[in-house]
Design a protein around this motif. Structure first.
Motif, PDB file in Angstrom:
ATOM      1  N   MET A   1       0.634  -0.665   0.240  1.00 10.80           N
ATOM      2  CA  MET A   1       0.038   0.042  -0.391  1.00 10.80           C
ATOM      3  C   MET A   1       0.796   1.170   0.360  1.00 10.80           C
ATOM      4  O   MET A   1       1.717   1.451   1.254  1.00 10.80           O
ATOM      5  CB  MET A   1      -0.688  -0.075   1.039  1.00 10.80           C
ATOM      6  N   LYS A   2       0.523   2.054  -1.034  1.00 12.78           N
ATOM      7  CA  LYS A   2       1.051   3.812  -1.102  1.00 12.78           C
ATOM      8  C   LYS A   2      -0.146   4.825  -0.317  1.00 12.78           C
ATOM      9  O   LYS A   2      -0.994   4.943  -1.330  1.00 12.78           O
ATOM     10  CB  LYS A   2       1.434   3.631  -1.886  1.00 12.78           C
ATOM     11  N   TYR A  30       2.469   6.592   2.671  1.00 12.40           N
ATOM     12  CA  TYR A  30       4.093   7.268   1.374  1.00 12.40           C
ATOM     13  C   TYR A  30       4.399   8.205   1.416  1.00 12.40           C
ATOM     14  O   TYR A  30       5.085   8.967   1.309  1.00 12.40           O
ATOM     15  CB  TYR A  30       3.453   6.851  -0.040  1.00 12.40           C
ATOM     16  N   THR A  82      -0.364  11.565  -4.845  1.00 11.27           N
ATOM     17  CA  THR A  82       0.093  10.424  -5.981  1.00 11.27           C
ATOM     18  C   THR A  82       0.131   9.627  -5.355  1.00 11.27           C
ATOM     19  O   THR A  82       0.602   8.262  -5.838  1.00 11.27           O
ATOM     20  CB  THR A  82       2.168  11.216  -6.033  1.00 11.27           C
ATOM     21  N   GLY A  83      -0.183   8.953  -4.123  1.00 10.66           N
ATOM     22  CA  GLY A  83      -0.364   7.909  -3.391  1.00 10.66           C
ATOM     23  C   GLY A  83      -1.507   6.280  -3.864  1.00 10.66           C
ATOM     24  O   GLY A  83      -2.610   7.508  -5.271  1.00 10.66           O
ATOM     25  N   ASP A  84      -1.447   5.016  -4.032  1.00 10.66           N
ATOM     26  CA  ASP A  84      -2.537   4.995  -4.720  1.00 10.66           C
ATOM     27  C   ASP A  84      -3.736   4.126  -3.702  1.00 10.66           C
ATOM     28  O   ASP A  84      -5.048   4.676  -4.298  1.00 10.66           O
ATOM     29  CB  ASP A  84      -2.287   3.243  -5.037  1.00 10.66           C
ATOM     30  N   PHE A  85      -3.841   5.455  -2.267  1.00  5.58           N
ATOM     31  CA  PHE A  85      -5.187   5.347  -1.903  1.00  5.58           C
ATOM     32  C   PHE A  85      -5.405   6.242  -0.649  1.00  5.58           C
ATOM     33  O   PHE A  85      -3.418   7.192  -0.853  1.00  5.58           O
ATOM     34  CB  PHE A  85      -4.276   4.359  -0.233  1.00  5.58           C
ATOM     35  N   GLU A 113     -13.081  -0.403  -2.419  1.00  9.60           N
ATOM     36  CA  GLU A 113     -13.052   0.738  -2.866  1.00  9.60           C
ATOM     37  C   GLU A 113     -12.750   1.567  -1.783  1.00  9.60           C
ATOM     38  O   GLU A 113     -11.866   3.001  -1.886  1.00  9.60           O
ATOM     39  CB  GLU A 113     -13.845   1.105  -3.451  1.00  9.60           C
ATOM     40  N   ARG A 174      -9.553   3.950  -2.472  1.00 10.17           N
ATOM     41  CA  ARG A 174      -8.745   3.764  -3.265  1.00 10.17           C
ATOM     42  C   ARG A 174      -8.872   5.043  -3.844  1.00 10.17           C
ATOM     43  O   ARG A 174      -9.662   5.373  -4.528  1.00 10.17           O
ATOM     44  CB  ARG A 174      -8.612   2.407  -4.473  1.00 10.17           C
ATOM     45  N   ARG A 175      -7.111   5.941  -4.586  1.00 14.09           N
ATOM     46  CA  ARG A 175      -7.741   7.137  -4.863  1.00 14.09           C
ATOM     47  C   ARG A 175      -8.866   7.113  -6.803  1.00 14.09           C
ATOM     48  O   ARG A 175      -9.104   7.486  -7.471  1.00 14.09           O
ATOM     49  CB  ARG A 175      -6.657   7.534  -5.854  1.00 14.09           C
ATOM     50  N   LYS A 176      -7.752   6.181  -7.380  1.00 15.34           N
ATOM     51  CA  LYS A 176      -8.532   5.737  -9.212  1.00 15.34           C
ATOM     52  C   LYS A 176      -9.571   5.706  -9.312  1.00 15.34           C
ATOM     53  O   LYS A 176     -10.745   6.554  -9.634  1.00 15.34           O
ATOM     54  CB  LYS A 176      -7.828   4.386  -9.474  1.00 15.34           C
TER      55      LYS A 176
END
Length: 314
Positions: A1-2, A30, A82-85, A113, A174-176
């Protein structure tokens, strides 16, 4: 995880270092993104020192160096992340060592999610406890049992005391999918209940799962200058601020064709109930009488809960 941890900073020079350090204890974090929001105290200098000391701490201000509130600051933090989470933390609150324990397991499932947990209470002084204990006591802010993600939205909007609440401090996303599914993030024109409004919409768009709901993963820091306690409890009638919240939810729900009509009807009733509760006493009772004749089903559905009754007779 980031994980990117987003911390809006306003008038929090005494607390922000503790908040940042509580986030940096995790290898999953992160980056810590500080959004300094034109604080009247020395918070900016403290944030600059934190960014110089820690490589994972990044400091931002709004382009005009102005004050944009918690919503605008969180939105800026999301855009800079910029992290994934994504995780959130108020500058006067802090994480506990188990903050991401459940998340590390749950996010192995790509269908998850978002994850929410329980929030505890920490009083920074005896004076703060004396002032605000009747509001927060020592209880957890949490969802009372595990729910399927498709039930979280409906549990929140019914607000009948059986579902519970979760806090922005205990939420990991989750950022995406957040950026793909939510056109509007935090609403910048709201200065009260902006996080609650965001969580209502979020739970409709994203699949949110329970993490640690019976043990706190973060602590709400209560002190003499808490923004929400001072503004919401002592300056503005709580029924008035709740009316603003439900009016916002109603306006959003009316634009979403996929929300079931049953849910829209309940949101409409909640909006109307707080409109009644905020009215002057004589007008209030006249509206109640009219309501009894025009929408008796709302009475039957349990709309007049304890909080509403208290607002009604206040």
């Amino acid at each position: 995880m980031k994980v990117s941890v987003i911390i809006p900073v306003y008038n929090a020079e005494k607390f922000v270092s503790h908040a940042v350090e509580s986030a940096l204890q995790f290898e999953e974090v992160y980056e810590v993104i500080l959004i300094e929001d034109q604080s009247p105290d020395n918070a900016l200098q403290v944030c600059q020192q934190l960014a110089e000391k820690h490589g994972r701490v990044k400091l931002f201000q709004h382009p005009d160096k102005g004050n944009h509130g918690a919503s605008g600051s969180r939105n800026l933090g999301i855009r800079q992340a910029t992290g994934d989470f994504l995780a959130f933390l108020d500058a006067d609150d802090y994480y506990l060592p188990n903050r991401f324990d459940a998340e590390k397991e749950l996010f192995n499932n790509p269908e998850v999610e978002g994850v929410y947990g329980a929030l505890g209470v920490h009083y920074y002084s005896e004076n703060a406890k004396e002032q605000y204990y009747k509001i927060f006591k020592d209880r957890l802010t949490t969802v009372y049992k595990k729910h399927r993600p498709e039930d979280v939205f409906f549990g929140q909007i019914h607000m009948l005391g059986t579902f519970g609440l979760f806090s922005i401090d205990t939420l990991t996303l989750r950022r995406k999918p957040l950026m793909q599914k939510m056109e509007v993030l935090f609403k910048t024109h709201l200065r009260l209940h902006e996080d609650t409004e965001f969580l209502f919409r979020l739970s409709y768009y994203l699949a949110l799962y329970p993490g640690s709901i019976d043990k706190a993963v973060a602590m709400r820091g209560v002190h003499e200058h808490n923004r929400i306690t001072k503004v919401d409890t002592f300056i503005i009638n709580p029924a008035f601020s709740r009316a603003l919240l439900w009016n916002e939810i109603y306006n959003w729900a009316e634009t979403e064709d996929t929300i079931p009509e049953k849910a829209k009807l309940h949101i409409k009733r909640m909006r109307r109930s707080f409109e009644i509760a905020k009215a002057p006493k004589l007008k209030k009772w006249g509206m109640v009488v009219k309501y009894l004749f025009t929408d008796y089903r709302s009475i039957r559905s349990g709309l007049y809960n304890i909080n509403f009754k208290r607002s009604l007779i206040s």
